[in-house]
Design a protein around this motif. Sequence first.
Motif, short mmCIF file in Angstrom:
data_model
loop_
_atom_site.label_atom_id
_atom_site.label_comp_id
_atom_site.label_asym_id
_atom_site.label_seq_id
_atom_site.Cartn_x
_atom_site.Cartn_y
_atom_site.Cartn_z
N UNK A 22 0.86 -1.17 0.00
CA UNK A 22 0.00 0.00 0.00
C UNK A 22 0.90 1.23 0.00
N UNK A 23 0.32 2.41 0.00
CA UNK A 23 1.10 3.64 -0.08
C UNK A 23 2.09 3.78 1.07
N UNK A 24 1.80 3.18 2.21
CA UNK A 24 2.68 3.32 3.37
C UNK A 24 4.06 2.72 3.11
N UNK A 25 4.18 1.85 2.13
CA UNK A 25 5.50 1.31 1.79
C UNK A 25 6.41 2.43 1.28
N UNK A 26 5.82 3.47 0.69
CA UNK A 26 6.59 4.61 0.22
C UNK A 26 6.60 5.76 1.24
N UNK A 27 5.46 5.99 1.89
CA UNK A 27 5.39 7.13 2.80
C UNK A 27 6.08 6.84 4.12
N UNK A 28 6.52 5.60 4.31
CA UNK A 28 7.30 5.25 5.51
C UNK A 28 8.52 6.16 5.63
N UNK B 221 14.15 -0.22 10.97
CA UNK B 221 13.47 -0.18 12.27
C UNK B 221 12.08 0.45 12.16
N UNK B 222 11.10 -0.21 12.76
CA UNK B 222 9.75 0.32 12.77
C UNK B 222 8.95 0.08 11.51
N UNK B 223 9.52 -0.60 10.53
CA UNK B 223 8.81 -0.79 9.25
C UNK B 223 7.48 -1.52 9.46
N UNK B 224 7.51 -2.63 10.16
CA UNK B 224 6.31 -3.44 10.32
C UNK B 224 5.23 -2.69 11.08
N UNK B 225 5.62 -1.84 12.01
CA UNK B 225 4.65 -1.09 12.80
C UNK B 225 4.01 0.03 11.99
N UNK B 226 4.67 0.49 10.93
CA UNK B 226 4.17 1.63 10.17
C UNK B 226 3.53 1.27 8.84
N UNK B 227 3.89 0.11 8.28
CA UNK B 227 3.47 -0.18 6.92
C UNK B 227 2.01 -0.62 6.81
N UNK B 228 1.40 -0.99 7.93
CA UNK B 228 0.00 -1.39 7.89
C UNK B 228 -0.22 -2.77 7.34
N UNK B 229 0.54 -3.74 7.87
CA UNK B 229 0.43 -5.12 7.38
C UNK B 229 -0.98 -5.66 7.54
N UNK B 230 -1.69 -5.19 8.58
CA UNK B 230 -3.05 -5.66 8.79
C UNK B 230 -3.98 -5.34 7.64
N UNK B 231 -3.69 -4.26 6.89
CA UNK B 231 -4.51 -3.94 5.72
C UNK B 231 -4.38 -5.00 4.64
#
Length: 321
Positions: A73-79, A215-225
Motif C-alpha cells: 500500500x502507499x505506506x510502503x513509500x510514505x514510511x 526499524x519500525x517498518x512493520x509497525x508503520x506499513x499497515x500489514x493488517x490492511x
Amino acid sequence: MSFRKLALSLIATAAVLGGAVLVTDRRAAAREAAAEAAFPPTGQVLTVDGVQVHADVRGEGPDLVLIHGASGNTRDFTHALADDLARRYRVIAMDRPGLGWTTDGGAPILSPGEQARILRAAASRLGATRPLVLGHSYGGAVALAWALEAPQGAAGLVIVSGATMPWEGGLGLWYRLTDSRAGRAILAPLIAAYAPARLAESTVAEIFAPDPAPPGYLERVGAGLSLRRHSLRANTAQVNGLLPHVRAMAERYGDIALPVEILHGDADTITPIDTHSRRLARVIPGAVLTELPGAGHMPHHTHPEAVAAAIDRAARRAGLR
C-alpha cells in the motif's frame, strides 16, 4: 447407518462447520476493523469509474507517481522515501486497486493495464498529466503498462525490482494454494482471522532478505490492511494472473520511447534480476540498468539514495530538471 441417523449426523456436522465459519468471519471482521482504525487513509480518495482510489500527495516540483508492489500500500513509500523526494518533486503515492484504501470496483481481477488506466485517470484528476512513474515489483508491470497504453501520459519510468518479464516455474506454496476459487474462499478468511503476528514478521524478513527491514517498518506499513479478506483475494488473483499479461506486454517493450531507469538488487530472490531487469534492459531502447550488489527486493528502503538518483536521472532525461 439408517437414513435418519445419516441425516442427523450430516445436520450436526453442518451445524459445527457453520458455527466455525461464523466464528471465523466474526473474528476476521473484528481484526479488519482494528487494522483499518490503526492505519486510516493518509491522503485523499477519488472516484474513477466506480473505483475509489486512495492517493497521498505531498511536496512540490515535477510530478512523480509511486506504484507499490504485491500485498503493499502507499505506506510502503510514505514510511520514509516520499518525504525525502517531496523536497524536489510533487509525489503522488497511490494504492493499487484492491489493496490499501483503493477498491477494485467489483472486478474479480484487474490486469496491469486496467490498473494503469485507473491510476492514470486518478493522477490526471490531480493535475499530473505527464508524470514520472515509478513502479516497484508488481508495480513495475503497472508502470510499464502505463507507458505502453498511454505513451504521452508519462514523462519517464523508474522500474525498481520489477516483475516485468515472463518467467518459468511457479510462484510458491501460498499462490499455488490460492490459485482456485475454493482456495481463496477457504484460506482468506482463515488468514484474516487467525494469522499470528509472526507471519507478518517472517514475510517481511523474507521480502527484505538478505537486507534487514528498517526499524519500525512493520509497525508503520499497515500489514493488517494486507491481511483483510478482500485484499488477500485481490492480491492472490492479481499475482496468479500476472504471467500472461507480462508475456503479452514483453512483446511490445521495444516500442517504449521514454527515458527508462531500472534498478535491481542482484541478491533479490523475489523477482530475480536475471529473470527480469537484465532482460528488460536489453529490450527497451535506451534503458539504463543500475545493479545493486548484494541488495534484495526492497532497495527503496535499503538503498534509497540509489533510487532517488535514478529518479533524478529520469527527470533530467525527460527534460523535467
